[in-house]
Design a protein around this motif. Structure first.
Motif, short mmCIF file in Angstrom:
data_model
loop_
_atom_site.label_atom_id
_atom_site.label_comp_id
_atom_site.label_asym_id
_atom_site.label_seq_id
_atom_site.Cartn_x
_atom_site.Cartn_y
_atom_site.Cartn_z
N CYS A 46 0.83 -1.21 0.00
CA CYS A 46 0.00 0.00 0.00
C CYS A 46 0.86 1.26 0.00
O CYS A 46 0.60 2.21 -0.74
CB CYS A 46 -0.93 0.01 1.21
N HIS A 62 -7.13 -2.95 -2.63
CA HIS A 62 -5.76 -3.31 -2.99
C HIS A 62 -5.43 -4.71 -2.50
O HIS A 62 -4.77 -5.50 -3.19
CB HIS A 62 -4.78 -2.29 -2.43
N PHE A 66 -3.61 -7.61 -4.83
CA PHE A 66 -2.14 -7.61 -4.84
C PHE A 66 -1.59 -9.03 -4.86
O PHE A 66 -2.16 -9.95 -4.27
CB PHE A 66 -1.57 -6.74 -3.72
#
Length: 233
Positions: A46, A62, A66
């Motif tokens: 992040c 996210h 990811f």
């Protein structure tokens, strides 16, 4: 049908659970998963992507996408995002100081808990077992694990160990130990053992004795369950 030897180990920072868990996994020849490293990896990712950690929705989104890759060999565990190894980066103060913002995000926890379950299953299938350590492995991630242990230690012992690891004054480790535990305890219970969880207090025993204590618990379970004994070899 034989069952995999899954060993779930919880506990606050500074109890020795990470180093002990790796040693136990190595001794048993099974996989190892540091679930805390997964939260650290997300925090690093992040920050690297310039995502505001205060934006819970953005962090959760996210997290869903990811590319986290966990190497589960206890002799050389690895953490990477995509092709980039980040083993050193996730231990730096820049990540340590913000990881609780990620770890207390409930949507993040839901996603990573499922990833943890999947990794434990993959590791167990590959080696016959897995030692997974973290904050709520015994109660949420793997509540049905044949071996569940809570490692504890006094605050003084925990701060002394962490300061020795970081080679800094004991007082400067307080925020890493006490403050992080206080934040994480809002979403996870890791200070008292749930029913069926064995407590091991490492306040007055060294690393070798801590490893031996965990192995004794494991052996007791193996002795009482022939199906586990055959799968663990």
């Amino acid at each position: 049908m034989s069952k995999a030897l899954v060993i779930a180990i919880d506990g606050p920072s500074g109890t020795g659970k990470s180093s002990v868990s790796k040693a136990v996994a190595s001794r048993l020849g099974v996989s190892f998963l540091d679930t805390g490293a997964m939260y650290r990896a997300l925090a690093w990712s992040c920050v690297d992507a310039q995502i505001d950690l205060g934006d819970a929705d953005a962090v959760a989104e996210h997290c869903r996408t990811f590319d986290l890759r966990m190497g589960m060999n206890p002799k050389s565990p690895t953490v990477a995002v995509g092709e980039r190894p980040i083993d050193a980066e996730i231990r730096q103060d820049a990540v340590t100081s913000v990881v609780s913002q990620v770890a207390t995000n409930l949507d993040v926890r839901a996603n990573l808990k499922q990833r943890q379950r999947d990794l434990i299953a993959q590791g167990a299938e590959a080696t016959g077992g897995c030692v997974a350590e973290g904050r709520d492995i015994t109660t949420v991630v793997a509540p049905d694990a044949p071996v569940r242990i809570l490692m504890t230690a006094s605050e003084e012992a925990r701060m002394a160990r962490r300061s020795k690891q970081l080679k800094v004054a004991v007082a400067s480790t307080r925020s890493q130990i006490v403050d992080r535990d206080r934040a994480d305890s809002t979403v996870s219970q890791f200070t008292t053992a749930a029913d069926g969880v064995v407590t091991i207090d490492t306040s007055h025993i060294d690393f070798r004795q801590s490893v031996a204590a965990v192995l004794r618990v494991v052996q007791e379970v193996l002795d009482g369950d022939p199906e586990l004994s055959t799968s663990a070899g």
